[in-house]
Design a protein around this motif. Structure first.
Motif, PDB file in Angstrom:
ATOM      1  N   GLY A 142      77.495  36.274 125.635  1.00 38.60           N
ATOM      2  CA  GLY A 142      76.076  36.033 125.424  1.00 38.60           C
ATOM      3  C   GLY A 142      75.205  36.999 126.211  1.00 38.60           C
ATOM      4  O   GLY A 142      74.158  37.443 125.738  1.00 38.60           O
ATOM      5  N   LEU A 143      75.645  37.335 127.429  1.00 43.03           N
ATOM      6  CA  LEU A 143      74.921  38.326 128.224  1.00 43.03           C
ATOM      7  C   LEU A 143      74.917  39.679 127.512  1.00 43.03           C
ATOM      8  O   LEU A 143      73.914  40.402 127.530  1.00 43.03           O
ATOM      9  N   GLY A 144      76.051  39.998 126.879  1.00 43.01           N
ATOM     10  CA  GLY A 144      76.121  41.247 126.117  1.00 43.01           C
ATOM     11  C   GLY A 144      75.175  41.235 124.938  1.00 43.01           C
ATOM     12  O   GLY A 144      74.512  42.230 124.638  1.00 43.01           O
ATOM     13  N   MET A 145      75.075  40.077 124.270  1.00 43.10           N
ATOM     14  CA  MET A 145      74.184  39.950 123.114  1.00 43.10           C
ATOM     15  C   MET A 145      72.714  40.045 123.531  1.00 43.10           C
ATOM     16  O   MET A 145      71.868  40.460 122.745  1.00 43.10           O
ATOM     17  N   ALA A 146      72.411  39.649 124.771  1.00 48.23           N
ATOM     18  CA  ALA A 146      71.047  39.767 125.275  1.00 48.23           C
ATOM     19  C   ALA A 146      70.774  41.170 125.819  1.00 48.23           C
ATOM     20  O   ALA A 146      69.689  41.730 125.634  1.00 48.23           O
ATOM     21  N   PHE A 147      71.783  41.745 126.499  1.00 52.30           N
ATOM     22  CA  PHE A 147      71.624  43.067 127.110  1.00 52.30           C
ATOM     23  C   PHE A 147      71.509  44.160 126.055  1.00 52.30           C
ATOM     24  O   PHE A 147      70.699  45.086 126.181  1.00 52.30           O
ATOM     25  N   GLY A 148      72.321  44.066 124.988  1.00 52.89           N
ATOM     26  CA  GLY A 148      72.348  45.101 123.964  1.00 52.89           C
ATOM     27  C   GLY A 148      70.998  45.389 123.337  1.00 52.89           C
ATOM     28  O   GLY A 148      70.526  46.533 123.358  1.00 52.89           O
ATOM     29  N   PRO A 149      70.326  44.372 122.778  1.00 52.23           N
ATOM     30  CA  PRO A 149      69.008  44.621 122.174  1.00 52.23           C
ATOM     31  C   PRO A 149      67.982  45.152 123.176  1.00 52.23           C
ATOM     32  O   PRO A 149      67.141  45.985 122.820  1.00 52.23           O
ATOM     33  N   ALA A 150      68.041  44.665 124.430  1.00 52.10           N
ATOM     34  CA  ALA A 150      67.097  45.147 125.444  1.00 52.10           C
ATOM     35  C   ALA A 150      67.322  46.629 125.715  1.00 52.10           C
ATOM     36  O   ALA A 150      66.372  47.425 125.780  1.00 52.10           O
ATOM     37  N   LEU A 151      68.591  47.013 125.857  1.00 51.65           N
ATOM     38  CA  LEU A 151      68.926  48.420 126.083  1.00 51.65           C
ATOM     39  C   LEU A 151      68.557  49.252 124.860  1.00 51.65           C
ATOM     40  O   LEU A 151      67.998  50.360 124.984  1.00 51.65           O
ATOM     41  N   GLY A 152      68.836  48.715 123.670  1.00 53.82           N
ATOM     42  CA  GLY A 152      68.526  49.438 122.442  1.00 53.82           C
ATOM     43  C   GLY A 152      67.049  49.702 122.291  1.00 53.82           C
ATOM     44  O   GLY A 152      66.626  50.803 121.906  1.00 53.82           O
ATOM     45  N   GLY A 153      66.221  48.689 122.603  1.00 55.96           N
ATOM     46  CA  GLY A 153      64.781  48.871 122.514  1.00 55.96           C
ATOM     47  C   GLY A 153      64.273  49.935 123.469  1.00 55.96           C
ATOM     48  O   GLY A 153      63.405  50.747 123.125  1.00 55.96           O
ATOM     49  N   TRP A 154      64.838  49.949 124.692  1.00 48.69           N
ATOM     50  CA  TRP A 154      64.444  50.957 125.682  1.00 48.69           C
ATOM     51  C   TRP A 154      64.824  52.363 125.219  1.00 48.69           C
ATOM     52  O   TRP A 154      64.047  53.310 125.349  1.00 48.69           O
ATOM     53  N   ILE A 155      66.011  52.488 124.647  1.00 51.65           N
ATOM     54  CA  ILE A 155      66.485  53.796 124.181  1.00 51.65           C
ATOM     55  C   ILE A 155      65.578  54.341 123.083  1.00 51.65           C
ATOM     56  O   ILE A 155      65.181  55.518 123.093  1.00 51.65           O
ATOM     57  N   VAL A 156      65.223  53.475 122.114  1.00 56.76           N
ATOM     58  CA  VAL A 156      64.388  53.915 120.991  1.00 56.76           C
ATOM     59  C   VAL A 156      62.993  54.324 121.475  1.00 56.76           C
ATOM     60  O   VAL A 156      62.385  55.246 120.929  1.00 56.76           O
ATOM     61  N   GLN A 157      62.504  53.645 122.509  1.00 53.62           N
ATOM     62  CA  GLN A 157      61.181  53.979 123.047  1.00 53.62           C
ATOM     63  C   GLN A 157      61.167  55.338 123.748  1.00 53.62           C
ATOM     64  O   GLN A 157      60.152  56.027 123.759  1.00 53.62           O
ATOM     65  N   HIS A 158      62.294  55.737 124.326  1.00 53.68           N
ATOM     66  CA  HIS A 158      62.325  56.945 125.146  1.00 53.68           C
ATOM     67  C   HIS A 158      63.104  58.107 124.519  1.00 53.68           C
ATOM     68  O   HIS A 158      62.985  59.248 124.976  1.00 53.68           O
TER      69      HIS A 158
END
Length: 393
Positions: A142-158
């Motif tokens: 579940g932590l992975g499922m929460a961490f993944g989208p957060a990391l993905g959003g940051w990557i797309v922004q930068h």
């Protein structure tokens, strides 16, 4: 008396691979609808999840058989390998049809990795701590499922979105590198060298009848998940929430918080007893969201929904292993996952015929879903009562 430990190096390595795996494919999900819209396929957004889920369900009988015949580790490694390859291919899928073909293929990842993982955990932990171990593993997943989208959003922004795809591949590669160095747990006496016959599935290899009680509960409870994922974004927008992911964040956090406790609780008090509580909480969660007209009521529903899923998910896996024969663990786990994906699929589809894209129909739609969930609740109550009578006799 000292309890047998589940906190072995093998267990933590397996949890690490699951964290990386779930982060890998979940980091793409929030960004894919916009990616699809930019290539002119915005009206087909529903297929992003449904195609992925379809392949996962179709592949379960194969992953279950291979888990029981060839080994747990190869099945898990194949699931991660699919994520690794797909991450590199997404930048090449610049039109709608190749994109959906890739989504279809990507679904093999979840059709294989979780099946092998659940069997591996069952092999390495004591039976009296099976629920606890499934709960801890689910917490980390579940932590992975929460961490993944957060990391993905940051990557797309930068960075460019292609960096997101390559990062997804990199996380999968790390998962593979850990898996291929892990000890196989399928007994040598039952292990077979892979050959073409392992890909031929007869009807007796698709469904394990011993886990029918789990199938019923999982199908009707996962129906609610399919409805929530499909309709909550519209509900959130209708009550003025700018962040459509708010409900999912709240329920994920609630789910993570309860998993460890629920699993240990089921080891002591029995799977049926704790699953009954999970079904009741899910019932009230859907009842609450049916009348949610502000963020407070929506939040209460999200917390209840997360608690229910945090109970039902790991305990269903543990109950599956309890009911099946040891030599059929892979098939039994695959059967449970087929019920899960079928429930999600029907839950995402059938309520939309009531909803008809009209906000005023949401209450009736969720009440219909609540009625479906009640089937699981009634079944588990009857099952528990019958078993109690049998044990008494």
């Amino acid at each position: 008396m000292k309890r047998n430990s589940i906190f072995t190096l093998q267990f933590w390595l397996l949890c690490t691979t699951s964290f990386l795996f779930f982060s890998s494919f979940n980091m793409l999900i929030p960004e894919l609808p916009d990616y699809l819209s930019k290539m002119g396929g915005g009206e087909f957004k529903g297929l992003i999840i449904s195609l992925f889920t379809l392949t996962a369900g179709l592949s379960r009988p194969f992953s279950g058989k291979l888990t029981d015949k060839v080994g747990r580790v190869p099945v898990m490694a194949f699931g991660s390998l699919v994520c690794f390859v797909c991450g590199f291919l997404y930048p090449l899928a610049t039109t709608v049809i190749p994109f959906f073909i890739l989504r279809f293929v990507h679904g093999f990842s979840t059709g294989f990795k979780p099946t092998g993982t659940a069997a591996y955990i069952s092999d390495i932990v004591p039976s009296d701590r099976r629920g606890e171990s499934m709960g801890i593993h689910g917490l980390i997943g579940g932590l992975g499922m929460a961490f993944g989208p957060a990391l993905g959003g940051w990557i797309v922004q930068h960075f460019d979105i292609n960096v997101l795809f390559y990062t997804s591949s990199a996380l999968s590669l790390l998962s593979i590198l850990i898996l291929i160095n892990m000890k196989e747990t399928l007994p040598i006496s039952r292990k077979e060298k892979f050959n073409g016959s392992h890909l031929r599935i007869n009807r007796h290899e698709i469904f394990d009848k011993s886990v029918i009680p789990v199938v019923v509960v999982v199908f009707f409870t996962s129906f609610a998940y399919g409805t929530i994922v499909t309709l909550v974004p519209d509900l959130s927008q209708s009550i003025g929430l700018k962040n459509k992911g708010y409900y999912f964040l709240v329920y994920t956090l609630a789910s993570i918080a309860i998993r460890f406790v629920a699993g240990r609780w089921s080891d002591k008090n029995g799977r049926e007893q704790v699953l009954t509580y999970g079904c009741w909480i899910l019932f009230f969660s859907i009842l609450t969201i049916a009348f949610a007209q502000n963020i407070v009521i929506l939040s209460i529903s999200a917390i209840l929904f997360g608690i229910s899923m945090g109970i039902i998910s790991p305990i269903s896996q543990a109950w599956t292993v309890d009911l099946c024969q040891e030599e059929n663990r892979g098939k039994a786990i695959a059967t449970m996952y087929i019920a899960l994906e079928a429930g999600i699929g029907f839950g995402a589809l059938l309520p939309t015929f009531i909803y008809q894209n009209k906000i005023e129909n949401l209450t009736a739609t969720f009440l219909f879903t609540m009625a479906v969930v009640s089937v699981a609740l009634v079944y588990i109550l009857i099952y528990k009562r019958k078993n109690k009578v049998v044990r008494y006799l």
